[in-house]
Design a protein around this motif. Structure first.
Motif, PDB file in Angstrom:
ATOM      1  N   TYR A 112     -14.211   0.795   3.978  1.00 58.28           N
ATOM      2  CA  TYR A 112     -13.101   0.443   4.956  1.00 58.28           C
ATOM      3  C   TYR A 112     -13.403  -0.286   5.957  1.00 58.28           C
ATOM      4  CZ  TYR A 112     -10.801   4.538   2.278  1.00 58.28           C
ATOM      5  OH  TYR A 112     -10.101   5.171   1.131  1.00 58.28           O
ATOM      6  N   LEU A 113     -14.696  -0.106   6.584  1.00 64.00           N
ATOM      7  CA  LEU A 113     -14.749  -0.991   7.855  1.00 64.00           C
ATOM      8  C   LEU A 113     -15.157  -2.503   7.283  1.00 64.00           C
ATOM      9  CD1 LEU A 113     -17.068   1.351   9.816  1.00 64.00           C
ATOM     10  CD2 LEU A 113     -14.514   0.752  10.279  1.00 64.00           C
ATOM     11  N   SER A 114     -15.222  -2.718   6.336  1.00 66.65           N
ATOM     12  CA  SER A 114     -14.884  -4.106   5.777  1.00 66.65           C
ATOM     13  C   SER A 114     -13.847  -4.823   5.321  1.00 66.65           C
ATOM     14  CB  SER A 114     -16.169  -4.154   4.353  1.00 66.65           C
ATOM     15  OG  SER A 114     -17.394  -3.889   4.579  1.00 66.65           O
ATOM     16  N   ARG A 115     -12.811  -4.071   5.582  1.00 65.27           N
ATOM     17  CA  ARG A 115     -11.396  -4.642   5.371  1.00 65.27           C
ATOM     18  C   ARG A 115     -10.746  -5.353   6.834  1.00 65.27           C
ATOM     19  NH1 ARG A 115     -11.975  -5.027   0.677  1.00 65.27           N
ATOM     20  NH2 ARG A 115     -14.014  -4.485   1.217  1.00 65.27           N
ATOM     21  N   PRO A 116     -10.537  -6.528   6.633  1.00 70.29           N
ATOM     22  CA  PRO A 116     -10.038  -7.416   7.712  1.00 70.29           C
ATOM     23  C   PRO A 116      -8.897  -6.793   8.574  1.00 70.29           C
ATOM     24  CG  PRO A 116     -10.359  -8.630   5.679  1.00 70.29           C
ATOM     25  CD  PRO A 116     -10.379  -7.226   5.167  1.00 70.29           C
ATOM     26  N   GLY A 117      -8.168  -5.890   7.911  1.00 71.57           N
ATOM     27  CA  GLY A 117      -7.063  -5.283   8.700  1.00 71.57           C
ATOM     28  C   GLY A 117      -7.743  -4.226   9.545  1.00 71.57           C
ATOM     29  N   TYR A 118      -8.745  -3.428   9.247  1.00 71.75           N
ATOM     30  CA  TYR A 118      -9.439  -2.606  10.378  1.00 71.75           C
ATOM     31  C   TYR A 118     -10.180  -3.623  11.332  1.00 71.75           C
ATOM     32  CZ  TYR A 118      -8.166   1.484   7.752  1.00 71.75           C
ATOM     33  OH  TYR A 118      -7.472   2.492   7.017  1.00 71.75           O
ATOM     34  N   LYS A 119     -11.070  -4.378  11.075  1.00 78.52           N
ATOM     35  CA  LYS A 119     -12.054  -5.079  11.454  1.00 78.52           C
ATOM     36  C   LYS A 119     -11.221  -5.815  12.711  1.00 78.52           C
ATOM     37  CE  LYS A 119     -14.321  -7.883   8.497  1.00 78.52           C
ATOM     38  NZ  LYS A 119     -15.564  -8.444   8.118  1.00 78.52           N
ATOM     39  N   SER A 120     -10.129  -6.719  12.383  1.00 84.42           N
ATOM     40  CA  SER A 120      -9.461  -7.241  13.367  1.00 84.42           C
ATOM     41  C   SER A 120      -8.937  -6.309  14.445  1.00 84.42           C
ATOM     42  CB  SER A 120      -8.446  -8.164  12.845  1.00 84.42           C
ATOM     43  OG  SER A 120      -7.554  -7.297  12.256  1.00 84.42           O
ATOM     44  N   GLN A 121      -8.284  -5.232  14.174  1.00 87.44           N
ATOM     45  CA  GLN A 121      -7.936  -4.190  15.349  1.00 87.44           C
ATOM     46  C   GLN A 121      -8.956  -3.762  16.021  1.00 87.44           C
ATOM     47  OE1 GLN A 121      -4.309  -1.607  14.381  1.00 87.44           O
ATOM     48  NE2 GLN A 121      -5.042  -2.055  11.937  1.00 87.44           N
ATOM     49  N   LEU A 126     -11.672  -2.802  20.956  1.00 91.49           N
ATOM     50  CA  LEU A 126     -13.080  -2.639  21.595  1.00 91.49           C
ATOM     51  C   LEU A 126     -13.848  -3.783  22.013  1.00 91.49           C
ATOM     52  CD1 LEU A 126     -14.033  -0.040  18.666  1.00 91.49           C
ATOM     53  CD2 LEU A 126     -13.338   0.726  20.958  1.00 91.49           C
ATOM     54  N   GLY A 127     -13.472  -4.836  21.619  1.00 93.82           N
ATOM     55  CA  GLY A 127     -14.255  -5.922  22.100  1.00 93.82           C
ATOM     56  C   GLY A 127     -15.455  -6.530  21.274  1.00 93.82           C
ATOM     57  N   TRP A 128     -15.688  -5.453  19.981  1.00 93.09           N
ATOM     58  CA  TRP A 128     -16.699  -5.856  19.050  1.00 93.09           C
ATOM     59  C   TRP A 128     -16.099  -5.615  17.678  1.00 93.09           C
ATOM     60  CZ3 TRP A 128     -17.698  -1.088  17.148  1.00 93.09           C
ATOM     61  CH2 TRP A 128     -17.582   0.012  18.152  1.00 93.09           C
ATOM     62  N   GLU A 129     -16.964  -6.117  16.719  1.00 92.30           N
ATOM     63  CA  GLU A 129     -16.738  -5.598  15.259  1.00 92.30           C
ATOM     64  C   GLU A 129     -17.622  -4.866  14.856  1.00 92.30           C
ATOM     65  OE1 GLU A 129     -17.427  -8.603  11.460  1.00 92.30           O
ATOM     66  OE2 GLU A 129     -16.035  -9.321  12.798  1.00 92.30           O
ATOM     67  N   PRO A 130     -17.169  -3.824  14.080  1.00 89.09           N
ATOM     68  CA  PRO A 130     -17.960  -2.684  13.830  1.00 89.09           C
ATOM     69  C   PRO A 130     -18.848  -2.871  12.455  1.00 89.09           C
ATOM     70  CG  PRO A 130     -15.917  -1.953  13.207  1.00 89.09           C
ATOM     71  CD  PRO A 130     -15.993  -3.577  13.930  1.00 89.09           C
ATOM     72  N   TYR A 131     -20.248  -2.389  12.772  1.00 93.22           N
ATOM     73  CA  TYR A 131     -21.200  -2.602  11.539  1.00 93.22           C
ATOM     74  C   TYR A 131     -20.257  -1.839  10.358  1.00 93.22           C
ATOM     75  CZ  TYR A 131     -25.031  -1.105   8.552  1.00 93.22           C
ATOM     76  OH  TYR A 131     -25.713  -1.086   7.599  1.00 93.22           O
ATOM     77  N   PRO A 132     -20.324  -2.262   9.188  1.00 93.74           N
ATOM     78  CA  PRO A 132     -19.796  -1.471   8.013  1.00 93.74           C
ATOM     79  C   PRO A 132     -20.341  -0.259   7.753  1.00 93.74           C
ATOM     80  CG  PRO A 132     -20.772  -3.594   7.209  1.00 93.74           C
ATOM     81  CD  PRO A 132     -21.145  -3.238   8.722  1.00 93.74           C
ATOM     82  N   PHE A 161      -2.009  -0.517   7.356  1.00 98.35           N
ATOM     83  CA  PHE A 161      -1.655  -1.592   7.094  1.00 98.35           C
ATOM     84  C   PHE A 161      -1.582  -1.761   5.537  1.00 98.35           C
ATOM     85  CE2 PHE A 161      -6.165  -1.634   7.724  1.00 98.35           C
ATOM     86  CZ  PHE A 161      -6.768  -2.276   6.509  1.00 98.35           C
ATOM     87  N   GLN A 162      -0.957  -2.662   4.851  1.00 95.21           N
ATOM     88  CA  GLN A 162      -0.999  -2.822   3.342  1.00 95.21           C
ATOM     89  C   GLN A 162      -1.902  -3.769   3.122  1.00 95.21           C
ATOM     90  OE1 GLN A 162       0.895  -1.114   1.213  1.00 95.21           O
ATOM     91  NE2 GLN A 162       1.916   0.005   2.568  1.00 95.21           N
ATOM     92  N   ALA A 163      -2.687  -3.786   2.134  1.00 96.86           N
ATOM     93  CA  ALA A 163      -3.590  -4.764   1.661  1.00 96.86           C
ATOM     94  C   ALA A 163      -4.095  -4.579   0.179  1.00 96.86           C
ATOM     95  CB  ALA A 163      -4.782  -4.781   2.388  1.00 96.86           C
ATOM     96  N   GLU A 164      -4.341  -5.412  -0.744  1.00100.30           N
ATOM     97  CA  GLU A 164      -5.070  -5.184  -1.887  1.00100.30           C
ATOM     98  C   GLU A 164      -4.057  -4.206  -2.656  1.00100.30           C
ATOM     99  OE1 GLU A 164      -8.996  -3.827  -1.241  1.00100.30           O
ATOM    100  OE2 GLU A 164      -9.160  -5.238   0.130  1.00100.30           O
ATOM    101  N   GLY A 165      -2.858  -4.285  -2.615  1.00 95.94           N
ATOM    102  CA  GLY A 165      -1.903  -3.530  -3.393  1.00 95.94           C
ATOM    103  C   GLY A 165      -1.921  -1.836  -2.981  1.00 95.94           C
ATOM    104  N   ARG A 166      -2.622  -1.489  -1.766  1.00 94.00           N
ATOM    105  CA  ARG A 166      -2.449  -0.128  -1.297  1.00 94.00           C
ATOM    106  C   ARG A 166      -2.281   0.152   0.372  1.00 94.00           C
ATOM    107  NH1 ARG A 166      -8.419   2.313  -0.947  1.00 94.00           N
ATOM    108  NH2 ARG A 166      -7.081   3.513   0.450  1.00 94.00           N
ATOM    109  N   THR A 167      -2.217   1.106   0.522  1.00 93.91           N
ATOM    110  CA  THR A 167      -2.050   1.610   1.957  1.00 93.91           C
ATOM    111  C   THR A 167      -3.212   1.993   2.829  1.00 93.91           C
ATOM    112  OG1 THR A 167       0.487   1.962   1.739  1.00 93.91           O
ATOM    113  CG2 THR A 167      -0.680   2.742   3.831  1.00 93.91           C
ATOM    114  N   PHE A 168      -3.563   1.192   3.704  1.00 95.86           N
ATOM    115  CA  PHE A 168      -4.724   1.852   4.483  1.00 95.86           C
ATOM    116  C   PHE A 168      -4.375   2.665   5.747  1.00 95.86           C
ATOM    117  CE2 PHE A 168      -6.580  -1.485   1.806  1.00 95.86           C
ATOM    118  CZ  PHE A 168      -7.629  -1.178   1.441  1.00 95.86           C
ATOM    119  N   GLY A 169      -4.645   3.805   5.709  1.00 98.60           N
ATOM    120  CA  GLY A 169      -4.158   4.726   6.931  1.00 98.60           C
ATOM    121  C   GLY A 169      -4.632   4.346   8.415  1.00 98.60           C
TER     122      GLY A 169
END
Length: 235
Positions: A112-121, A126-132, A161-169
């Motif tokens: 999940y933490l590797s998904r661009p939709g989460y990483k960008s938010q 937070l001002g930083w990108e989370p370790y996956p 968000f929607q990505a890869e044909g599915r919804t990420f909560g």
């Protein structure tokens, strides 16, 4: 009884015992007197006392007509958790400390933490990108009750968000620190966990702290956005 989340009825019973002085010393009380305090039948009051003792919230010594009751450290923790809730409601509490035991997760955090939709938010808030990957803390007793504080007022909301044909909560997110390391506590809107707090950071926390499964870790969680985060939101 659920050992992880304390029932409101038990909290009320502890509060009444504390008002009698049972936090500092044992108090003598008959079941009928306890029943009157809680507006219960004597049978229900006796059952409530048995449950409090069995769950480790109250130490109980039986006498001929009365019993000696003292609130244990576990019971004290429950009341302290309730105190923190009221501070948040009436006093605008800024932070809360939550302690839990490190446990292995289901391995989903990395995905999940590797998904661009989460990483960008997370980067924006937070001002930083989370370790996956997440550090999972299993909470019990009074510590599990503190999740109610977090669920009531998320500092940031990571949108679904929607990505890869599915919804990420969506995800509730709270800036935090653990042993001086910047991190964030997260509560996914859809989760397999009910008494687990997930922690993310720009580094792998198991190495940075360090810690292993079974380690007890305390995280200091912000209940309001830090100034620099608020400025990022405006920008």
């Amino acid at each position: 009884m659920d050992d992880d989340v304390t029932r409101p009825a038990d909290v009320e019973a502890l509060k009444q015992l504390a008002l009698l002085g049972a936090l500092d010393d044992a108090v003598e009380l008959a079941s009928a007197e306890f029943a009157a305090l809680l507006d219960l039948s004597q049978q229900s009051a006796s059952r409530r006392l048995i449950e409090l003792a069995e769950s480790g919230l109250v130490a109980r010594e039986m006498g001929i007509r009365r019993q000696r009751l003292r609130i244990t450290e576990t019971g004290r923790g429950v009341l302290q958790s309730e105190h923190a809730l009221y501070q948040q409601i009436f006093g605008g509490q800024d932070r809360i400390s939550i302690a839990g035991v490190v446990k292995a997760g289901l391995g989903e955090g990395r995905y999940y933490l590797s998904r661009p939709g989460y990483k960008s938010q997370f980067q924006r808030h937070l001002g930083w990108e989370p370790y996956p990957g997440t550090l999972n803390l299993e909470l019990s007793g009074a510590e599990a009750n503190k999740l109610r504080i977090l669920k009531r007022s998320p500092v940031f909301t990571i949108d679904a968000f929607q990505a890869e044909g599915r919804t990420f909560g969506g995800v509730h997110c709270y800036p935090a620190k653990v042993k001086g390391q910047e991190c964030a506590a997260i509560l996914p809107h859809r989760s397999h966990y009910t008494t687990t707090l997930e922690i993310i950071a720009p580094v792998r926390l198991r190495d940075a702290l360090p810690c292993d499964d079974g380690s007890r870790v305390t995280v200091d969680v912000a209940l309001k956005a830090p100034v620099q985060a608020a400025l990022r939101e405006v920008a």
